[in-house]
Design an enzyme around this catalytic site. Structure first.
Site, short mmCIF file in Angstrom:
data_model
loop_
_atom_site.label_atom_id
_atom_site.label_comp_id
_atom_site.label_asym_id
_atom_site.label_seq_id
_atom_site.Cartn_x
_atom_site.Cartn_y
_atom_site.Cartn_z
N TYR A 135 53.25 46.47 46.13
CA TYR A 135 51.97 45.75 46.10
C TYR A 135 52.21 44.37 45.52
O TYR A 135 52.76 44.23 44.43
CB TYR A 135 50.91 46.47 45.27
N ASP B 99 58.90 39.81 41.62
CA ASP B 99 57.49 39.78 41.29
C ASP B 99 57.26 40.47 39.95
O ASP B 99 57.14 41.70 39.88
CB ASP B 99 56.70 40.46 42.42
N TYR C 197 37.30 46.19 45.73
CA TYR C 197 37.84 47.54 46.05
C TYR C 197 36.77 48.62 45.90
O TYR C 197 37.07 49.72 45.46
CB TYR C 197 38.98 47.92 45.10
N LYS D 61 48.88 38.13 35.47
CA LYS D 61 48.35 39.19 34.60
C LYS D 61 48.48 38.92 33.08
O LYS D 61 47.61 38.32 32.51
CB LYS D 61 48.96 40.53 34.99
#
Ligand SMILES: *Cc1c(COP(=O)(O)O)cnc(C)c1O
Length: 426
Positions: free
Chosen positions: A145, A237, A19, A266
């Site tokens: 996202y 999610d 990114y 994560k």
């Protein structure tokens, strides 16, 4: 001896960062982490209140996780997970299923959040295929996202990031994140396409990368119940929100409906090792359970169920469930709530929101609110200069602290935010 400057120069010559416009960005070399802090090569400390991309749960270089991973490394570091299995994968699946909604019965391993989402999408699509259904659409929230691989991109918000790939993304029907007000319109849209929708894929309660946008548990539960009536599979999610970010172990613990499939990554290993998990119900699993080999689920990765990553996840779970960590989580929630009261009327605050351990302050500056906002680098530098690692999303400053953070450390971050609000407003 390598210095801060020589690491920067060597990095510039060989690495390509995510990114990042490499031409205009310098990367700070971090050589050590401990607890809530990262240390650069000069020995300067950064208070990591974004948990290094939302992954670090118990602080950096935690000795207990390190010990468990080290033991696993010298016991069994890797074994092919097709035709073989191993104790850490079995124990982790058992322990997670005990904590997840009662309808979750199977664990499928991969190695990051995007792959956990890919697995979920492929499960839904192959599920429809094996039932002889042609369901071409996926339902997803606007501003969502779900990752950077092609399937995950397809169900994420479309914008500058996805533009180069637009023609290759599959068809997704975008709906507003649920509110009691907009549910009726959403139900109408769903009615129109119901027979053609394989699943609803959503971030529950918080849309992280979209700007820490938050919605209530009640309208989400009602949307889930409506989709269930219409035979639309529910894919939740929890890659970001899982493992107590919302104040409860899972966002699912706050909902009145149960998903068919759930995604985790994560915080799963406490932020130490890459690991992804997709859990599912017996309904999904049974659609693949057959004498016919062609009805198996055709997905896997070299490092599926890495024993080292599973050991890290087990150690992180041990820590998460201690009374001490639970008290810390409650403390962070309470501190954030008090801070919301303190700044909500600040003239430079457009909105301040909190869900559990996550806090977001939106600057009332009407320039670009996107990732490309020019306010972003100014705010980032402001906090960095004060030894605080915050990575704003456009004009949104957010905190996702590791659970080991102290009251004093939180107070110092709040004070810096107030100072920034006072000083950075045009
Ligand atoms: C970060 C994230 C992903 C993607 O996970 P990666 O490990 O970065 O691929 C998916 N879903 C949500 C909600 C996320 O926040």
């Amino acid at each position: 001896m390598e210095t801060q400057q020589s690491w920067i120069a060597r990095d510039r010559r060989v690495n390509w960062h995510p990114y990042t416009q490499m031409k205009t960005t310098t990367h700070i070399p971090i050589v050590r982490g401990q607890g809530s802090y990262l240390f650069d090569a000069n020995g300067d400390a950064y208070l990591d209140v974004v948990s290094s991309w939302w992954v670090t749960l118990h602080g950096h270089a935690h000795p207990y996780i390190a010990q468990k991973v080290s033991e696993q490394l010298t016991t069994l570091e890797q074994v092919i997970f097709a035709g073989f299995t191993h104790p850490p994968a079995i124990e982790l699946a058992e322990r997670l299923l005990d904590l997840l909604p009662a309808n979750q019965e199977r664990i499928f391993y991969s190695d990051n959040g995007s792959t956990a989402v890919e697995v979920a999408l492929k499960m839904c699509m192959q599920y429809a295929y094996q039932h002889g259904q042609k369901k071409s659409k996926v339902l997803a929230f606007r501003n969502g996202y779900h990752g950077d691989t092609f399937g995950a991109m397809s169900v994420s918000a479309r914008g500058a990031w996805t533009a180069p790939f637009q023609d290759r993304l599959f068809e997704t029907l975008f709906i507003e994140a649920p509110t009691l007000k907009n549910l009726a319109a959403t139900f109408e849209l769903i009615d129109k396409h119901a027979a053609d929708i394989a699943c609803l894929l959503y971030e529950p309660l918080i849309q992280g990368a979209g700007g820490m946008l938050m919605h209530e548990a009640e309208p989400l539960s009602r949307l889930m119940q409506y989709c269930r009536q219409k035979s639309i599979l529910l894919v939740q999610d929890e890659v970001f929100v899982g493992f107590s970010r919302t104040g409860t172990t899972f966002a699912a613990d706050q909902l009145q409906a149960e998903p068919d499939i759930m995604c985790f990554s994560k915080g799963l290993t406490g932020g130490t090792m890459p690991l992804g998990i997709t859990s599912c119900t017996a309904l999904i699993y049974d659609a693949f359970y057959d004498d016919d080999k062609s009805r198996a689920f055709f997905h896997g990765h070299s490092f599926t169920a890495s024993p080292i990553a599973c050991a890290a996840a087990l150690a992180s779970l041990d820590l998460l469930l201690t009374a001490e960590t639970q008290a810390q989580i409650a403390m962070i929630c309470a501190q954030h709530a008090a801070f919301v009261k303190r700044v909500e009327r600040h003239r430079n605050v457009r909105a301040v929101r909190q869900c559990g351990t996550i806090l977001a302050v939106e600057w009332a500056i009407d320039r670009s609110t996107s990732y490309f906002s020019d306010l972003q680098p100014i705010l980032h530098a402001f906090f960095l200069a004060r030894g605080i690692l915050i990575r704003p999303l456009g004009n949104i400053v957010y905190l996702v602290p590791p659970y080991c953070i102290t009251v004093a450390e939180l107070e110092s971050v709040y004070a810096a935010i107030v100072k920034a609000l006072d000083e950075i407003y045009s």
